[in-house]
Design an enzyme around this catalytic site. Structure first.
Site, PDB file in Angstrom:
ATOM      1  N   ILE A 157       0.837  -1.208   0.000  1.00  0.00           N
ATOM      2  CA  ILE A 157       0.000   0.000   0.000  1.00  0.00           C
ATOM      3  C   ILE A 157       0.869   1.255   0.000  1.00  0.00           C
ATOM      4  O   ILE A 157       0.659   2.189  -0.754  1.00  0.00           O
ATOM      5  CB  ILE A 157      -0.934   0.016   1.232  1.00  0.00           C
ATOM      6  N   LYS A 165       9.441 -21.729 -11.617  1.00  0.00           N
ATOM      7  CA  LYS A 165       8.066 -21.305 -11.863  1.00  0.00           C
ATOM      8  C   LYS A 165       7.970 -19.834 -12.286  1.00  0.00           C
ATOM      9  O   LYS A 165       8.568 -18.952 -11.662  1.00  0.00           O
ATOM     10  CB  LYS A 165       7.235 -21.530 -10.589  1.00  0.00           C
ATOM     11  N   PRO A 214       4.605 -16.494 -10.316  1.00  0.00           N
ATOM     12  CA  PRO A 214       4.713 -15.292  -9.465  1.00  0.00           C
ATOM     13  C   PRO A 214       5.160 -14.059 -10.260  1.00  0.00           C
ATOM     14  O   PRO A 214       4.690 -12.950 -10.001  1.00  0.00           O
ATOM     15  CB  PRO A 214       5.768 -15.693  -8.423  1.00  0.00           C
ATOM     16  N   CYS A 245      34.721   4.578  15.703  1.00  0.00           N
ATOM     17  CA  CYS A 245      33.702   5.384  16.375  1.00  0.00           C
ATOM     18  C   CYS A 245      33.538   4.908  17.827  1.00  0.00           C
ATOM     19  O   CYS A 245      34.378   5.206  18.661  1.00  0.00           O
ATOM     20  CB  CYS A 245      32.403   5.352  15.577  1.00  0.00           C
ATOM     21  N   GLY A 262      34.188   2.117  18.880  1.00  0.00           N
ATOM     22  CA  GLY A 262      35.390   1.302  19.114  1.00  0.00           C
ATOM     23  C   GLY A 262      36.589   2.158  19.497  1.00  0.00           C
ATOM     24  O   GLY A 262      37.486   1.720  20.232  1.00  0.00           O
ATOM     25  N   MET A 263      36.627   3.410  19.003  1.00  0.00           N
ATOM     26  CA  MET A 263      37.680   4.337  19.429  1.00  0.00           C
ATOM     27  C   MET A 263      37.380   4.814  20.847  1.00  0.00           C
ATOM     28  O   MET A 263      38.263   4.853  21.722  1.00  0.00           O
ATOM     29  CB  MET A 263      37.735   5.553  18.505  1.00  0.00           C
ATOM     30  N   GLN A 264      36.122   5.133  21.097  1.00  0.00           N
ATOM     31  CA  GLN A 264      35.753   5.638  22.426  1.00  0.00           C
ATOM     32  C   GLN A 264      36.079   4.600  23.505  1.00  0.00           C
ATOM     33  O   GLN A 264      36.604   4.939  24.572  1.00  0.00           O
ATOM     34  CB  GLN A 264      34.261   6.010  22.440  1.00  0.00           C
ATOM     35  N   HIS A 283      33.826   6.987  10.323  1.00  0.00           N
ATOM     36  CA  HIS A 283      33.526   5.673   9.739  1.00  0.00           C
ATOM     37  C   HIS A 283      34.225   5.509   8.388  1.00  0.00           C
ATOM     38  O   HIS A 283      33.609   5.761   7.340  1.00  0.00           O
ATOM     39  CB  HIS A 283      32.013   5.525   9.553  1.00  0.00           C
ATOM     40  N   GLU A 341      34.827   2.921   6.806  1.00  0.00           N
ATOM     41  CA  GLU A 341      34.226   1.855   5.978  1.00  0.00           C
ATOM     42  C   GLU A 341      33.259   2.411   4.936  1.00  0.00           C
ATOM     43  O   GLU A 341      33.010   1.780   3.912  1.00  0.00           O
ATOM     44  CB  GLU A 341      33.532   0.816   6.867  1.00  0.00           C
TER      45      GLU A 341
HETATM   46  N1  GLN Z   1      27.348   5.886  20.571  1.00  0.00           N
HETATM   47  C1  GLN Z   1      28.497   6.649  20.187  1.00  0.00           C
HETATM   48  C2  GLN Z   1      28.161   8.112  19.972  1.00  0.00           C
HETATM   49  O1  GLN Z   1      27.042   8.454  19.706  1.00  0.00           O
HETATM   50  C3  GLN Z   1      29.187   6.066  18.988  1.00  0.00           C
HETATM   51  C4  GLN Z   1      28.364   6.153  17.750  1.00  0.00           C
HETATM   52  C5  GLN Z   1      28.891   5.284  16.647  1.00  0.00           C
HETATM   53  O2  GLN Z   1      29.686   4.367  16.893  1.00  0.00           O
HETATM   54  N2  GLN Z   1      28.472   5.522  15.430  1.00  0.00           N
HETATM   55  O3  GLN Z   1      29.038   8.928  20.018  1.00  0.00           O
END
Ligand code: GLN
Length: 548
Positions: free
Chosen positions: A148, A187, A190, A385, A387-389, A520, A522
């Protein structure tokens, strides 16, 4: 603007890989020398996917200009290298909030505001906006025909066919041919029904892209062509492949690009035209036969049950493998496990440890355990992110002796080594946020400039660059007030915002490879242009694999 538009719809079931199909089609048109742009129209009511749980919707992809978008935009960028923008993804929620804002302003001059024409016009305007010299704009419509909520989008593209003409618009419909074991047949029913559904809203598909797990016999293609009113040569098979990067090659072999170009009369019916697919054949060869063996990376995260939650990360690690000619095996670990169990049996013998982005307290202490393991055992560590914190909190507690070090994301703390970001500069503009700000669209988002410390590991990784621009999505930030104490304890702040206020990168010089980044990376990695941090991290993992 003379761009041609290709509208991609999906039928039969969801998860057919329409996003990948669109991305691969874009890559094929590029390989023919055309300039492309890809867009996604999402029928759900969220204004953007930024507030949606990764468990439900997978990763939220972020563009340079700070849009929080559907993860399909990640596929588009990885396949075409064209940086996506705010104007490449829209949802019903965004369209409606714009229409309602206009109504409140009185812009409709007392008229009755309706789905047709006001909502459909807003969709049309969006589709046609922000296009300059592109040859092709590929617009994927999210969801499945028959939903919808998808109707206004289908109506808008139906109208666009009238406006643009057949010369400038093409409808590609992706369907599924299920294999029925008992009958020993693929098939077509569908697909026939799905095309009928599309016809009922006035859209006759021009090309059918049929997903199947095996070769589609010619007589079945003929049958589909007959029942669905599509030329037989335009019933194109989309068979399952072992690596997504083979999709452009296989579509080409099935004739998709030729059929698209013949449809637009850019090629004669018997013409083939030139195509350069070397980029893709090279990548596939490297993915299939990595000469350098394999490495194992542990990804210690939270949303590990749903692979789509870390889509770009997954791909970027594979790109790191492509850069080093190795296969990267991933070992996904729920970080919460380390809060009750010893990490050693899980992490012993892995060649690298990565803690990705994440939100919330659950599992955070487990991630800190993983950091400590990597630091003490000298296993390559990559913190992204969150992971750095976590790496900074671990260093503060265990290297700098700040026992109470924590993040204010998890509640009030006497040592906010990671704290809520309330003010920062975006270019020349001051951005402000408070504890009570809306959750949607209010993080530090998009590309920000960082300065790299010369002589550091990351400067080497980025080929001695001094300035980088990487994409952000976070609300909290490493607290620069702790910089001196941490540096004295051995953790270097090797990347900072130009004003020196926001720590962007930390590293441990006294370790084979230990880097945490607030952004990020990636999101910008491509199979044909692996991100330097992933290439370098996987290289360090290869070195580690020679030691263990
Ligand atoms: N939660 C963390 C922050 O908001 C890290 C966010 C993240 O990893 N994208 O700063």
């Amino acid at each position: 603007m003379s761009a041609r538009f290709i509208f991609i719809t999906g039928g039969v079931v969801s998860s057919l890989g329409k996003g990948l199909a669109s991305a691969a089609m874009g890559a094929l048109l590029q390989a023919r020398g055309y300039k492309v742009r890809l867009r996604k129209l999402d029928p759900y009511l969220n204004v953007d996917p930024g507030t949606m749980s990764p468990y439900q919707h997978g990763e939220c992809y972020v563009t340079d200009d700070g849009a929080e978008t559907d993860l399909d935009l990640g596929h588009y960028e990885r396949f075409t290298g064209v940086a996506a923008r705010q104007s490449d993804n829209v949802t019903t929620g965004r369209i409606y909030s714009d229409v309602i804002a206009k109504e409140r302003r009185g812009d409709y001059l007392g008229g009755t505001v309706q789905v047709i024409p006001h909502v459909t016009d807003a969709i049309r305007d969006f589709v046609l906006s922000d296009i300059t010299d592109e040859d092709f704009v590929l617009c994927e419509i999210g969801g499945t025909v028959g939903d919808i909520e998808g109707l206004p989008f289908l109506e808008a593209i139906r109208q666009l066919r009238n406006e643009l003409g057949r010369e400038r618009s093409c409808f590609v419909h992706c369907t599924l041919l299920p294999w029925i074991g008992a009958a020993g047949e693929l098939k077509t029913k569908p697909t026939q029904h799905s095309v009928k559904e599309l016809l009922s809203v006035g859209i006759q598909p021009d090309i059918l892209l049929c997903r199947a797990d095996r070769e589609i016999p010619q007589n079945e293609k003929r049958k589909i062509a007959l029942f669905c009113n599509v030329k037989e040569s335009r019933v194109v098979s989309a068979l399952d492949v072992d690596t997504i990067y083979d999709v452009p090659n296989t579509y080409h072999q099935e004739g998709l690009d030729n059929e698209v170009l013949r449809f637009f009369r850019l090629l004669g019916e018997d013409e083939e035209g030139d195509v350069d697919l070397k980029r893709w054949t090279d990548i596939v060869a490297r993915v299939r036969e990595p000469e350098g063996g394999a490495v194992t990376i542990a990804v210690v995260g939270k949303y590990t049950v749903l692979i789509d939650a870390y889509k770009s990360l997954n791909e970027a690690l594979a790109h790191g493998g492509i850069a080093n000619n190795v296969k990267v095996n991933l070992k996904w670990i729920e970080s919460e496990i380390f809060e009750s169990e010893d990490p050693v049996p899980y992490l012993d013998g892995v060649h690298g440890i990565l803690v990705p982005g994440g939100f919330g307290e659950r599992g955070a202490e487990g991630k800190i355990e993983a950091v400590q393991f990597a630091r003490e055992r000298k296993v390559p560590y990559f913190g992204i992110c969150f992971g750095m914190q976590m790496a900074v909190i671990e260093a503060a507690r265990n290297m700098a002796g700040i026992a109470e070090a924590n993040s204010s994301e998890f509640g009030p703390t006497s040592e906010p080594v990671v704290g809520l970001l309330t003010e920062w500069m975006k270019g020349n503009q001051l951005e402000k946020r408070g504890i009570d700000s809306d959750m949607g669209g209010t993080m530090r988002l998009g590309a920000y400039h960082a300065k790299l410390k010369q002589g550091s590991k990351v400067a080497e990784v980025y080929s001695e660059a001094e300035d980088i621009w990487e994409r952000h999505r976070h609300r909290y930030e490493v607290n620069v007030a702790y910089k001196d104490r941490l540096e004295k304890a051995g953790m270097i702040f090797s990347g900072l915002s130009p004003d020196g206020e926001l720590p962007e990168i930390v590293e441990l010089p006294d370790h084979p490879w230990f880097i945490g980044v607030q952004y990020h990376p990636e999101l910008k990695s491509k199979p044909f242009d692996p991100h330097p941090l992933f290439a370098s991290f996987v290289k360090a993992a290869v070195e580690q694999s020679r030691l263990v």
